[in-house]
Design a protein around this motif. Structure first.
Motif, mmCIF file in Angstrom:
data_model
loop_
_atom_site.group_PDB
_atom_site.id
_atom_site.type_symbol
_atom_site.label_atom_id
_atom_site.label_comp_id
_atom_site.label_asym_id
_atom_site.label_seq_id
_atom_site.Cartn_x
_atom_site.Cartn_y
_atom_site.Cartn_z
ATOM 1 N N SER A 105 0.849 -1.196 0.000
ATOM 2 C CA SER A 105 0.000 0.000 0.000
ATOM 3 C C SER A 105 0.882 1.241 0.000
ATOM 4 C CB SER A 105 -0.877 0.022 1.252
ATOM 5 O OG SER A 105 -0.051 0.161 2.395
ATOM 6 N N GLY A 106 0.226 2.378 -0.179
ATOM 7 C CA GLY A 106 0.948 3.641 -0.131
ATOM 8 C C GLY A 106 1.468 3.944 1.260
ATOM 9 N N ALA A 107 0.623 3.693 2.260
ATOM 10 C CA ALA A 107 1.028 3.967 3.641
ATOM 11 C C ALA A 107 2.284 3.163 3.990
ATOM 12 C CB ALA A 107 -0.103 3.618 4.598
ATOM 13 N N GLU A 108 2.306 1.904 3.600
ATOM 14 C CA GLU A 108 3.470 1.066 3.920
ATOM 15 C C GLU A 108 4.712 1.515 3.149
ATOM 16 O OE1 GLU A 108 2.528 -3.421 4.276
ATOM 17 O OE2 GLU A 108 0.899 -2.448 3.212
ATOM 18 N N ALA A 109 4.532 1.986 1.930
ATOM 19 C CA ALA A 109 5.679 2.506 1.177
ATOM 20 C C ALA A 109 6.246 3.734 1.894
ATOM 21 C CB ALA A 109 5.267 2.852 -0.260
ATOM 22 N N ASN A 110 5.338 4.607 2.383
ATOM 23 C CA ASN A 110 5.794 5.799 3.118
ATOM 24 C C ASN A 110 6.398 5.431 4.462
ATOM 25 O OD1 ASN A 110 5.226 7.825 1.250
ATOM 26 N ND2 ASN A 110 3.065 7.870 1.829
ATOM 27 N N GLU A 111 5.809 4.457 5.123
ATOM 28 C CA GLU A 111 6.355 3.984 6.401
ATOM 29 C C GLU A 111 7.813 3.546 6.186
ATOM 30 O OE1 GLU A 111 4.259 3.796 9.235
ATOM 31 O OE2 GLU A 111 5.754 2.908 10.556
ATOM 32 N N SER A 138 -1.251 17.761 3.815
ATOM 33 C CA SER A 138 -0.694 16.625 3.076
ATOM 34 C C SER A 138 -1.335 15.332 3.573
ATOM 35 C CB SER A 138 0.824 16.557 3.271
ATOM 36 O OG SER A 138 1.141 16.260 4.618
ATOM 37 N N PHE A 139 -1.243 14.307 2.751
ATOM 38 C CA PHE A 139 -1.755 12.989 3.132
ATOM 39 C C PHE A 139 -0.729 11.934 2.768
ATOM 40 C CE2 PHE A 139 -4.070 9.018 2.515
ATOM 41 C CZ PHE A 139 -4.719 8.926 3.737
ATOM 42 N N HIS A 140 -0.364 11.110 3.758
ATOM 43 C CA HIS A 140 0.663 10.098 3.501
ATOM 44 C C HIS A 140 0.254 8.697 3.923
ATOM 45 C CE1 HIS A 140 3.272 13.305 2.242
ATOM 46 N NE2 HIS A 140 3.144 13.919 3.393
ATOM 47 N N VAL A 190 7.089 15.309 0.746
ATOM 48 C CA VAL A 190 6.178 16.225 0.047
ATOM 49 C C VAL A 190 5.514 15.522 -1.135
ATOM 50 C CG1 VAL A 190 8.032 17.169 -1.435
ATOM 51 C CG2 VAL A 190 6.015 18.572 -0.941
ATOM 52 N N GLU A 191 4.257 15.862 -1.369
ATOM 53 C CA GLU A 191 3.554 15.413 -2.574
ATOM 54 C C GLU A 191 3.787 16.454 -3.679
ATOM 55 O OE1 GLU A 191 -0.763 14.139 -1.473
ATOM 56 O OE2 GLU A 191 0.026 15.262 0.206
ATOM 57 N N PRO A 192 4.234 16.046 -4.859
ATOM 58 C CA PRO A 192 4.406 17.010 -5.957
ATOM 59 C C PRO A 192 3.092 17.701 -6.335
ATOM 60 C CG PRO A 192 5.451 14.912 -6.505
ATOM 61 C CD PRO A 192 4.672 14.697 -5.242
ATOM 62 N N GLY A 195 -2.909 15.543 -3.311
ATOM 63 C CA GLY A 195 -4.107 14.917 -3.865
ATOM 64 C C GLY A 195 -5.293 15.051 -2.934
ATOM 65 N N GLU A 196 -5.252 14.304 -1.831
ATOM 66 C CA GLU A 196 -6.370 14.331 -0.875
ATOM 67 C C GLU A 196 -6.591 15.742 -0.334
ATOM 68 O OE1 GLU A 196 -8.123 11.462 -0.402
ATOM 69 O OE2 GLU A 196 -6.715 10.715 -1.898
ATOM 70 N N GLY A 197 -5.534 16.525 -0.248
ATOM 71 C CA GLY A 197 -5.611 17.862 0.338
ATOM 72 C C GLY A 197 -6.302 18.896 -0.540
ATOM 73 N N GLU A 225 4.711 9.982 -4.250
ATOM 74 C CA GLU A 225 4.027 9.949 -5.549
ATOM 75 C C GLU A 225 2.994 8.831 -5.592
ATOM 76 O OE1 GLU A 225 5.033 11.340 -9.013
ATOM 77 O OE2 GLU A 225 7.068 12.082 -8.619
ATOM 78 N N VAL A 226 2.446 8.522 -4.419
ATOM 79 C CA VAL A 226 1.443 7.457 -4.359
ATOM 80 C C VAL A 226 0.260 7.780 -5.280
ATOM 81 C CG1 VAL A 226 -0.223 6.307 -2.834
ATOM 82 C CG2 VAL A 226 2.143 6.642 -2.085
ATOM 83 N N GLN A 227 -0.131 9.062 -5.301
ATOM 84 C CA GLN A 227 -1.266 9.451 -6.152
ATOM 85 C C GLN A 227 -0.819 10.016 -7.498
ATOM 86 O OE1 GLN A 227 -5.567 11.725 -5.710
ATOM 87 N NE2 GLN A 227 -4.475 10.985 -3.965
ATOM 88 N N ALA A 252 2.328 3.791 -5.285
ATOM 89 C CA ALA A 252 1.365 2.708 -4.991
ATOM 90 C C ALA A 252 0.150 2.928 -5.898
ATOM 91 C CB ALA A 252 0.980 2.688 -3.519
ATOM 92 N N LYS A 253 -0.997 3.129 -5.320
ATOM 93 C CA LYS A 253 -2.259 3.324 -6.045
ATOM 94 C C LYS A 253 -2.286 2.672 -7.443
ATOM 95 C CE LYS A 253 -4.763 6.723 -3.488
ATOM 96 N NZ LYS A 253 -4.101 7.556 -2.492
ATOM 97 N N ALA A 254 -1.957 3.400 -8.512
ATOM 98 C CA ALA A 254 -2.113 2.843 -9.862
ATOM 99 C C ALA A 254 -1.104 1.734 -10.179
ATOM 100 C CB ALA A 254 -2.003 3.957 -10.906
HETATM 101 C C1 LIG Z 1 -3.616 7.340 -1.107
HETATM 102 C C2 LIG Z 1 -2.378 7.973 -0.648
HETATM 103 C C3 LIG Z 1 -1.574 7.391 0.347
HETATM 104 C C4 LIG Z 1 -1.987 6.147 1.106
HETATM 105 O O1 LIG Z 1 -2.038 5.010 0.309
HETATM 106 P P1 LIG Z 1 -2.779 3.695 0.867
HETATM 107 O O2 LIG Z 1 -2.580 2.703 -0.233
HETATM 108 O O3 LIG Z 1 -4.204 4.067 1.106
HETATM 109 O O4 LIG Z 1 -2.103 3.316 2.114
HETATM 110 C C5 LIG Z 1 -0.380 7.994 0.657
HETATM 111 N N1 LIG Z 1 0.023 9.117 0.043
HETATM 112 C C6 LIG Z 1 -0.730 9.716 -0.919
HETATM 113 C C7 LIG Z 1 -0.215 10.942 -1.589
HETATM 114 C C8 LIG Z 1 -1.948 9.165 -1.287
HETATM 115 O O5 LIG Z 1 -2.706 9.775 -2.205
#
Ligand SMILES: *Cc1c(COP(=O)(O)O)cnc(C)c1O
Length: 411
Positions: A105-111, A138-140, A190-192, A195-197, A225-227, A252-254
């Motif tokens: 997942s994205g969270a685990e990649a950031n972790e 920001s959202f991570h 930082v998110e380039p 997204g969620e924000g 760059e998860v999103q 992650a995501k895509a």
């Molecule tokens: C969705 C998202 C995450 C979290 O990814 P998960 O797969 O839900 O854990 C982290 N960072 C960004 C920028 C995201 O958009």
């Protein structure tokens, strides 16, 4: 239990209520269309939250799923496998990186990224260089470390003491960043494009300033760059257009088009600080997920596909401009490629959810990015006819919300 008849109502009876799903229940998808359990069809502008970049049931991905599914799903990280090695090679050929760590997942990649940054600072500079800098809104991710690093306090409050050494700064504020980044800073994440924000692109000068300050103070620059990754911005990774290269990139995501997979990409100089046993995962890098992601990366990195993202982006912005001529509900349209946010005018602030709900009724799966922004993250290969059909339906939904607002008595 012998009655397994289920409906949307069942959700409230059997699920932990952290989500509030729509009234309809999606059942199958093909390309950019989805059908619910009643057989109604929808145009998908949400892509499962920027995940299904190649749409639903893509034939080449189905073939890989079937072939690898019949071969080997999982073997554990006491053994490697060919799909994960090919996936790593592909990602490294496309980027600055020469080492990869896979997660789910994205969270685990950031972790993994944040832990690596802390470990690098610890081994290079000692125990005091622990400060992680991130940005408001920001959202991570939702693990406790990543959600504490994220810039939306409402997500990390009420769970006890948050990990220490985290500082939040205003996004796109060069002066604040220059002042805060110092000898104590271990990493900046930082998110380039946030997204969620609310779909807020970083100013390229801001990213350059972060890079300079990190270099000056021996801190690592992490791009989440998860999103934005895997073609979403019209570039394979968004950093490639900014002129700024991070030390660590998370994706992650895509990446799995819906099969759960995430990755942390970095350099070999940094990767050596994650020695055997320092970090780990059970599922990360399993052959099934890796085989699917490898095909996703092959297909999305095709320059013709990325070119198509730019042209679809223009088409989508054109449709939004037309909607706005008619309804005047958007204050600003922003973003890159097929990560587009339309911020509502003051009259409709806080009501993104009403538009998303109305869109569902009219056959469009929509997404918001906070209470004020409609977010468009369709498949990167959405046929233009589907896009136009989606906008025709969306216009009816907007007409309904705007009409109801006009009729409502003044408050
Ligand atoms: C969705 C998202 C995450 C979290 O990814 P998960 O797969 O839900 O854990 C982290 N960072 C960004 C920028 C995201 O958009």
């Amino acid at each position: 239990m012998n009655d397994l008849t289920v409906t949307r109502q069942t959700f409230d009876e059997v699920m932990v209520p952290v989500f509030s799903p729509a009234a309809f229940v999606p059942d199958r998808g093909l390309g950019s269309r989805v059908w619910d359990t009643e057989g109604r069809d929808y145009i998908d502008f949400a892509g499962g939250i920027a995940v299904t970049a190649l749409g639903h049931a893509h034939p080449e991905l189905l073939k890989v799923l079937h072939d690898q599914g019949g071969k080997l799903w999982h073997i554990g990280n006491g053994y490697t496998n060919e799909p994960v090695l090919r996936l790593a090679k592909r990602l490294e050929d496309l980027t600055f990186a020469d080492r990869a760590f896979f997660a789910n997942s994205g969270a685990e990649a950031n972790e993994a990224a944040l832990k690596l940054a802390r470990r690098v600072a610890f081994e290079r500079h000692g125990a005091d260089k622990v400060e992680i800098i991130s940005f408001t809104q920001s959202f991570h991710g939702r693990t406790f470390f990543t959600v504490s690093v994220g810039g939306q306090p409402k997500y990390s409050e009420g769970f006890g003491p948050v990990p220490a050494g985290i500082t939040h700064l205003p996004y796109n504020d060069i002066e604040a960043a220059k002042q805060a980044i110092g000898a104590q800073t271990c990493a900046v994440i930082v998110e380039p494009i946030q997204g969620e924000g609310g779909v807020i692109p970083a100013d390229p000068a801001f990213l350059r300033a972060l890079r300079e300050a990190c270099d000056q103070h021996g801190a690592l620059l992490i791009f989440d760059e998860v999103q934005t990754g895997v073609g979403r911005s019209g570039y394979f990774y968004a950093y490639q257009e900014t002129g700024v290269t991070p030390d660590i990139l998370t994706t992650a995501k895509a990446l799995g088009n819906g099969f759960p997979i995430g990755a942390m990409l970095t350099t070999k100089e940094l990767a050596v600080h994650f020695k055997v046993g320092v970090h780990g995962t059970t599922y990360g890098g399993n052959p099934l997920g890796s085989a699917i992601a490898e095909k996703v990366v092959e297909l999305v990195s095709d320059p013709r596909l990325l070119e198509g993202v730019h042209s679809r982006s223009e088409a989508l912005r054109g449709q939004l401009a037309k909607l706005n001529e008619r309804f005047g509900i958007f204050e600003e349209v922003r973003g890159k490629g097929l990560l587009i946010g339309a911020e509502l005018t003051d009259a409709f602030k806080g009501r993104a959810k009403d538009f998303v709900t109305a869109a569902g009724k009219h056959g469009v799966i929509m997404l918001m990015a906070g209470p004020d922004v409609l977010r468009f993250v369709p498949s990167l290969i959405i046929p233009l006819d589907d896009m136009y059909e989606g906008f025709a339906r969306l216009a009816k939904a907007i007409d309904e919300v705007v009409g109801a607002t006009a009729e409502a008595p003044a408050r």
